[in-house]
Motif scaffolding. Sequence first.
Motif, PDB file in Angstrom:
ATOM      1  N   GLN A  32     -39.073  83.818  28.303  1.00 43.11           N
ATOM      2  CA  GLN A  32     -39.657  84.015  29.623  1.00 43.11           C
ATOM      3  C   GLN A  32     -38.890  83.249  30.703  1.00 43.11           C
ATOM      4  N   HIS A  33     -37.936  82.449  30.294  1.00 42.93           N
ATOM      5  CA  HIS A  33     -37.199  81.585  31.215  1.00 42.93           C
ATOM      6  C   HIS A  33     -36.240  82.396  32.075  1.00 42.93           C
ATOM      7  N   ASN A  34     -36.168  82.086  33.377  1.00 43.74           N
ATOM      8  CA  ASN A  34     -35.204  82.687  34.289  1.00 43.74           C
ATOM      9  C   ASN A  34     -33.998  81.759  34.391  1.00 43.74           C
ATOM     10  N   SER A  35     -32.955  82.089  33.683  1.00 38.00           N
ATOM     11  CA  SER A  35     -31.826  81.177  33.504  1.00 38.00           C
ATOM     12  C   SER A  35     -31.094  80.884  34.802  1.00 38.00           C
ATOM     13  N   HIS A  39     -37.073  93.551  26.992  1.00 35.67           N
ATOM     14  CA  HIS A  39     -36.764  93.740  28.410  1.00 35.67           C
ATOM     15  C   HIS A  39     -37.875  93.096  29.223  1.00 35.67           C
ATOM     16  N   GLN A  40     -37.502  92.500  30.352  1.00 37.72           N
ATOM     17  CA  GLN A  40     -38.501  91.932  31.252  1.00 37.72           C
ATOM     18  C   GLN A  40     -38.106  92.162  32.708  1.00 37.72           C
ATOM     19  N   ASN A  41     -39.081  92.629  33.485  1.00 39.11           N
ATOM     20  CA  ASN A  41     -38.960  92.663  34.940  1.00 39.11           C
ATOM     21  C   ASN A  41     -39.810  91.523  35.494  1.00 39.11           C
ATOM     22  N   PHE A  42     -39.201  90.665  36.263  1.00 42.09           N
ATOM     23  CA  PHE A  42     -39.882  89.477  36.782  1.00 42.09           C
ATOM     24  C   PHE A  42     -39.710  89.430  38.289  1.00 42.09           C
ATOM     25  N   ALA A  43     -40.821  89.299  39.012  1.00 41.53           N
ATOM     26  CA  ALA A  43     -40.768  89.151  40.464  1.00 41.53           C
ATOM     27  C   ALA A  43     -41.721  88.038  40.869  1.00 41.53           C
ATOM     28  N   ALA A  44     -41.217  87.049  41.596  1.00 45.84           N
ATOM     29  CA  ALA A  44     -42.021  85.916  42.051  1.00 45.84           C
ATOM     30  C   ALA A  44     -41.871  85.800  43.560  1.00 45.84           C
ATOM     31  N   LEU A  45     -42.943  86.114  44.270  1.00 43.90           N
ATOM     32  CA  LEU A  45     -42.939  86.004  45.731  1.00 43.90           C
ATOM     33  C   LEU A  45     -43.454  84.632  46.129  1.00 43.90           C
ATOM     34  N   PHE A  46     -42.692  83.932  46.949  1.00 44.75           N
ATOM     35  CA  PHE A  46     -43.070  82.610  47.433  1.00 44.75           C
ATOM     36  C   PHE A  46     -43.544  82.717  48.883  1.00 44.75           C
ATOM     37  N   GLU A  47     -44.522  81.893  49.219  1.00 50.46           N
ATOM     38  CA  GLU A  47     -44.918  81.840  50.620  1.00 50.46           C
ATOM     39  C   GLU A  47     -43.833  81.121  51.420  1.00 50.46           C
ATOM     40  N   GLY A  48     -43.779  81.399  52.712  1.00 57.26           N
ATOM     41  CA  GLY A  48     -42.688  80.870  53.508  1.00 57.26           C
ATOM     42  C   GLY A  48     -43.154  79.924  54.596  1.00 57.26           C
ATOM     43  N   SER A  89     -39.347  83.995  50.568  1.00 58.02           N
ATOM     44  CA  SER A  89     -38.378  84.472  49.587  1.00 58.02           C
ATOM     45  C   SER A  89     -39.069  85.058  48.361  1.00 58.02           C
ATOM     46  N   GLU A  90     -38.306  85.848  47.623  1.00 62.88           N
ATOM     47  CA  GLU A  90     -38.777  86.424  46.365  1.00 62.88           C
ATOM     48  C   GLU A  90     -37.645  86.383  45.346  1.00 62.88           C
ATOM     49  N   ILE A  91     -37.938  85.835  44.186  1.00 61.47           N
ATOM     50  CA  ILE A  91     -36.993  85.855  43.064  1.00 61.47           C
ATOM     51  C   ILE A  91     -37.206  87.141  42.286  1.00 61.47           C
ATOM     52  N   GLN A  92     -36.131  87.853  42.034  1.00 59.63           N
ATOM     53  CA  GLN A  92     -36.179  89.083  41.259  1.00 59.63           C
ATOM     54  C   GLN A  92     -35.236  88.939  40.072  1.00 59.63           C
ATOM     55  N   SER A  93     -35.750  89.234  38.883  1.00 60.64           N
ATOM     56  CA  SER A  93     -34.946  89.056  37.677  1.00 60.64           C
ATOM     57  C   SER A  93     -35.219  90.184  36.694  1.00 60.64           C
ATOM     58  N   ASN A 150     -28.676  89.526  28.638  1.00 62.93           N
ATOM     59  CA  ASN A 150     -28.205  89.849  29.978  1.00 62.93           C
ATOM     60  C   ASN A 150     -29.314  89.534  30.977  1.00 62.93           C
ATOM     61  N   ASP A 151     -29.011  88.666  31.935  1.00 68.24           N
ATOM     62  CA  ASP A 151     -29.972  88.265  32.961  1.00 68.24           C
ATOM     63  C   ASP A 151     -29.361  88.580  34.314  1.00 68.24           C
ATOM     64  N   ASN A 152     -30.034  89.457  35.069  1.00 67.51           N
ATOM     65  CA  ASN A 152     -29.572  89.838  36.397  1.00 67.51           C
ATOM     66  C   ASN A 152     -30.593  89.346  37.404  1.00 67.51           C
ATOM     67  N   SER A 153     -30.244  88.330  38.188  1.00 67.97           N
ATOM     68  CA  SER A 153     -31.213  87.688  39.075  1.00 67.97           C
ATOM     69  C   SER A 153     -30.672  87.577  40.491  1.00 67.97           C
ATOM     70  N   SER A 154     -31.607  87.533  41.450  1.00 69.30           N
ATOM     71  CA  SER A 154     -31.264  87.313  42.851  1.00 69.30           C
ATOM     72  C   SER A 154     -32.480  86.738  43.550  1.00 69.30           C
ATOM     73  N   GLN A 155     -32.294  86.284  44.784  1.00 71.88           N
ATOM     74  CA  GLN A 155     -33.402  85.807  45.603  1.00 71.88           C
ATOM     75  C   GLN A 155     -33.199  86.330  47.014  1.00 71.88           C
ATOM     76  N   ILE A 156     -34.176  87.118  47.475  1.00 69.25           N
ATOM     77  CA  ILE A 156     -34.073  87.718  48.794  1.00 69.25           C
ATOM     78  C   ILE A 156     -35.035  87.020  49.757  1.00 69.25           C
ATOM     79  N   LEU A 157     -34.732  87.113  51.030  1.00 69.83           N
ATOM     80  CA  LEU A 157     -35.665  86.680  52.075  1.00 69.83           C
ATOM     81  C   LEU A 157     -36.440  87.923  52.481  1.00 69.83           C
ATOM     82  N   ALA A 158     -37.702  87.981  52.057  1.00 67.72           N
ATOM     83  CA  ALA A 158     -38.460  89.227  52.022  1.00 67.72           C
ATOM     84  C   ALA A 158     -38.763  89.797  53.401  1.00 67.72           C
ATOM     85  N   ARG A 159     -38.918  88.962  54.414  1.00 69.59           N
ATOM     86  CA  ARG A 159     -39.338  89.467  55.722  1.00 69.59           C
ATOM     87  C   ARG A 159     -38.166  89.983  56.554  1.00 69.59           C
TER      88      ARG A 159
END
Length: 792
Positions: free
Chosen positions: A189-192, A400-409, A428-432, A461-470
Amino acid sequence: MKSLYAMLSTFLIVPGVLFAQSTASVDGRVIDPSGAVIPGASVKVIDPAGRVVTETSTDAAGRFEIPTLEPGTYTIGVGAEGFEPERVRDVLVGQATSRQLQFQLRPQNVREVVTVTATRGETPVSALPNAVTVLDKETVDQQRAIVDDLASLLERTSPGFGPSSQKLSGRGESLRGRNPLYMINGVPQHNSLRDGSRDGFTIDLDFVEQVEVIHGSNSLQGVGATGGVVNMVTKTPPADGRWRQDVRLALVSTDSFSSDGFAPKASYFLGKRVGRFDLAGGASYMKRDLFFDAKGNPIGLYPTQGDIMDSASRDFYFRGGFEPTANQRLGATLNDFQLKRDGDYVVVLGNRQTGALTSSRPGDPRPVVGDPAKNDVTTWSLDYRHRAFAGGDLTVQAFHQNFAALFEGGTFASFRLSPDGPPFLDQSEIQSRKNGVKLTYSIPQSLLAGFTPRFGLDFFNDNSSQILARTGRQWVPETVLRSFAPFFQLERKFGSRLTLSGGLRLEAARVIVDDFTTIASAGNTFVSGGNPSFNELLPNTGAVFELGGGFSIFASYSEGFTMPDVGRVLRDINTPGLDVDNLLNIKPVVTNNSEGGLRYRSGRFRAEASYYRSDSSLGALLVVNPDGFFNVRRERTEIDGVEISAEVRPHDRLILGGNYAWLRGKFDSDGDDRTDTGLDGPNIAPNRVNLFAQFFPTSRVHGRLQVSKLFDRSFRGPAAPANADFNGYFTADLILGFSTRAGVVRLGIENLLDKQYLTYFAQTDPGQRNDTIFAGRGRTFTLIFEPRFGAR
């Protein structure tokens, strides 16, 4: 209040109405941990006075039947030569229906069998050369009467695990001062690449049957286990073809029964084996409002990182399988979990100078922090096992895992639109997306004169990014980790006393990043992409020696491998001309873990004590910036500690036990390759002791009183944070269970003595911010009803 009284009436009246249901006979089956039947096992029926009413034995198919019994409540005891005896209390017998039971007997001197752990196979705890904690179904069910998150469960039961933050973020929730690798049935479950400390909230505990904690760094499960492995084994249908229905209705409330302090929950699980097929599934829903401290004040919401207060969570779970032959099984598991804050409350800032605590009040947080925080995680796996493949045992798992974590800003300088522009509201939101295949093949020792070789090959295989959602900006560019890792393990038993084990894992990892430009707060800096590769040969070795009389000693050395939070490193680059291929700070973290200990298991007493040391020449520490965001600092780190656990049963109706953890850690703050400063709160846990008394005053009543003491910790050294020392605290919990013909009623009281305290993270926050002065939860009640449907 009317709704509370109605729900309480349901909990108390329904069991009484259904109490008249009864049974006419008792039958069942006796098996060992592998599922094989045990013929000739003795089965005794014992009345509440301790008298044996009748007895029988299992037939060649491991089955038994007791056709007629007088109405009443009995204890069923089962025993067989070479196995630990087992008892089931509160078997209710009447005149209308029958009870079917299944007993699983463990081999003598093997208290637990760890199924998917550091050894990548089914291994008795007594054969592992390092500290292990196994939380069985009874323990998990019991603890859920006071807590409903994994970290709070582990801090009460597993030595060396850091205090729960009681928030959605697991920052500071370490194991032996390092990150644990959370797993569900062996799926990481870890996001490397971009660790948002949210991997403890990916499944509802109502679908977890057992939790296995392997203490200390190891690499056999892949990337991330520098502190150890926490593997959650999920529920399955019974092997004997019976229906399994688990219903759990719960209501959580403060001791003031405030209307904005309720947290109702319901979950349902249904499973059955039909011929060669087994199917199981379930759903859960929980609505949390506010938590309150011991003074009756609302606890503060955690801005930015997210909170489990003021939230709703739901989980959909499925597990199924097919056995084409007696030695083969093809299975699938799917879990879809979501936790989202409702956004009905806003933060009230505290004040560290005056002692005012962070609090919460009704309001709309969206104008200040954006959309409420959310975790949305879908995990699936396909599993194949062939127990007789070319004479060995083959296991293949694809996941396989789809992981999305939305953080308050917030309106932070880190989010401004131009280098000299004003602060700007964003979040921001982490997408993995993680994919992997794990292959393990072991050869029985009977084929190789006592040797047990185990081969494996992992793809990840871990494909991750972090976007600024707004604003749609990319804070962390799309980053890929590809890992290819073959490994070899060998175990050899010498005589009846000595077991040696060892192996090697080659971790061949590559990080892939395209060219990117940082956001304005980092100077809109252009960074050349790259694909640096890292090859690490990770050895492990261990020994267990049986001294006799129930005593054994063990020793081990193992290396763990993880990536630092690459996303934090990339987003903070502000020096022109850099390229990813030459960044020192994205090099892997390799930990060296040495451990030695003593075990004693005999009769009614068992104990384990160990000393460990964990070093890393290039560790990864979290340091806070002015906006409250954590950055990565790479320094030498050294951690050592002692863990002790013990349990004794002085009477059939009483179990006493507990655990103790002492640890210390330092890092090199000035680059001279010598550690000089103590690790701070986000990077190491305090010393603590947990004690419990579990009691069974009658056949229908059981309970557990547990206390926990966290000791003071000071942080010293040239780079130690100011004013962030920890003043320890003491808490107690009480859990009571009542068995009826209708089911089990549980009452849990968290913080029984209603102690007012600040959480470990609140006290040791290196930024000493006024929005993180969090009190711990005051006295909290949980009332649970678990209806009974046949055998449980």
